[in-house]
Design an enzyme around this catalytic site. Structure first.
Site, mmCIF file in Angstrom:
data_model
loop_
_atom_site.group_PDB
_atom_site.id
_atom_site.type_symbol
_atom_site.label_atom_id
_atom_site.label_comp_id
_atom_site.label_asym_id
_atom_site.label_seq_id
_atom_site.Cartn_x
_atom_site.Cartn_y
_atom_site.Cartn_z
ATOM 1 C CB CYS A 246 -1.261 -0.204 1.261
ATOM 2 S SG CYS A 246 -0.145 -0.078 2.728
ATOM 3 C CG HIS B 105 -3.437 11.010 12.276
ATOM 4 N ND1 HIS B 105 -4.536 10.206 12.456
ATOM 5 C CD2 HIS B 105 -2.736 10.899 11.129
ATOM 6 C CE1 HIS B 105 -4.699 9.626 11.086
ATOM 7 N NE2 HIS B 105 -3.691 9.911 10.408
ATOM 8 C CG HIS C 107 -6.974 5.492 8.929
ATOM 9 N ND1 HIS C 107 -6.072 6.427 8.446
ATOM 10 C CD2 HIS C 107 -8.019 5.910 9.565
ATOM 11 C CE1 HIS C 107 -6.826 7.567 8.660
ATOM 12 N NE2 HIS C 107 -7.894 7.519 9.259
ATOM 13 C CG ASP D 150 -6.736 -4.967 4.515
ATOM 14 O OD1 ASP D 150 -6.043 -4.703 5.480
ATOM 15 O OD2 ASP D 150 -6.849 -4.448 3.466
ATOM 16 N NE ARG E 216 -4.060 -2.862 4.738
ATOM 17 C CZ ARG E 216 -4.386 -1.803 4.265
ATOM 18 N NH1 ARG E 216 -3.478 -0.828 4.241
ATOM 19 N NH2 ARG E 216 -5.738 -1.624 3.670
ATOM 20 C CB CYS F 87 -2.355 1.330 6.895
ATOM 21 S SG CYS F 87 -1.789 2.085 5.508
#
Length: 131
Positions: free
Chosen positions: A65, A102, A105, A109, A117, A119
């Site tokens: 990704c 932050h 996310h 999956d 995951r 990410c």
């Protein structure tokens, strides 16, 4: 758990503009541009805001990704999840539970053993190589 709270001026003084935009304003770096998306060194990934240990390199995997991806946090108490409804989507945001930065996310999956995951934006992390 000792929460870290700083003024906006303090965060701006301590973080570079990209770090501030992502960690404090919930931004996202472009995929395949972050400093850690393809790092394979052994070590610990820490929060850019407070240095809290968040992810271990042995939980990192190539999700394809363009962002560093992990199947579990080092210590679940160090991350917090919140519902994110921005950009017309419903996602689960991941934040540092110590300083509220932050991170990215989490999606359902990922690989075994968790199927998750995480990410995470490279700019939200500081890598500490294993000694």
């Amino acid at each position: 758990m000792n929460k870290i709270s700083k003024s906006d001026a303090q965060w701006r003084a301590e973080l570079n503009p990209d770090e501030y935009a992502v960690a404090r304003q919930k931004g996202t770096e472009r995929p395949f541009t972050g400093r850690y998306w393809n790092t394979t060194e052994h070590g610990i990934y820490r929060c850019i805001g407070c240095g809290t240990a968040l992810f271990a390199s042995d939980t990192k995997f190539d999700a394809g990704c363009g962002w560093p991806s992990y199947f579990e946090p080092l210590n679940p108490d160090n991350v917090r999840e919140e519902t994110d409804t921005t950009h017309g989507m419903v996602r689960t945001e991941v934040l540092c539970n110590i300083c509220d930065s932050h991170l990215g996310h989490v999606f359902p999956d990922g690989p075994p053993p968790t199927g998750l995951r995480y990410c995470i934006n490279s700019v939200s992390l500081k890598f500490e190589p294993a000694k």
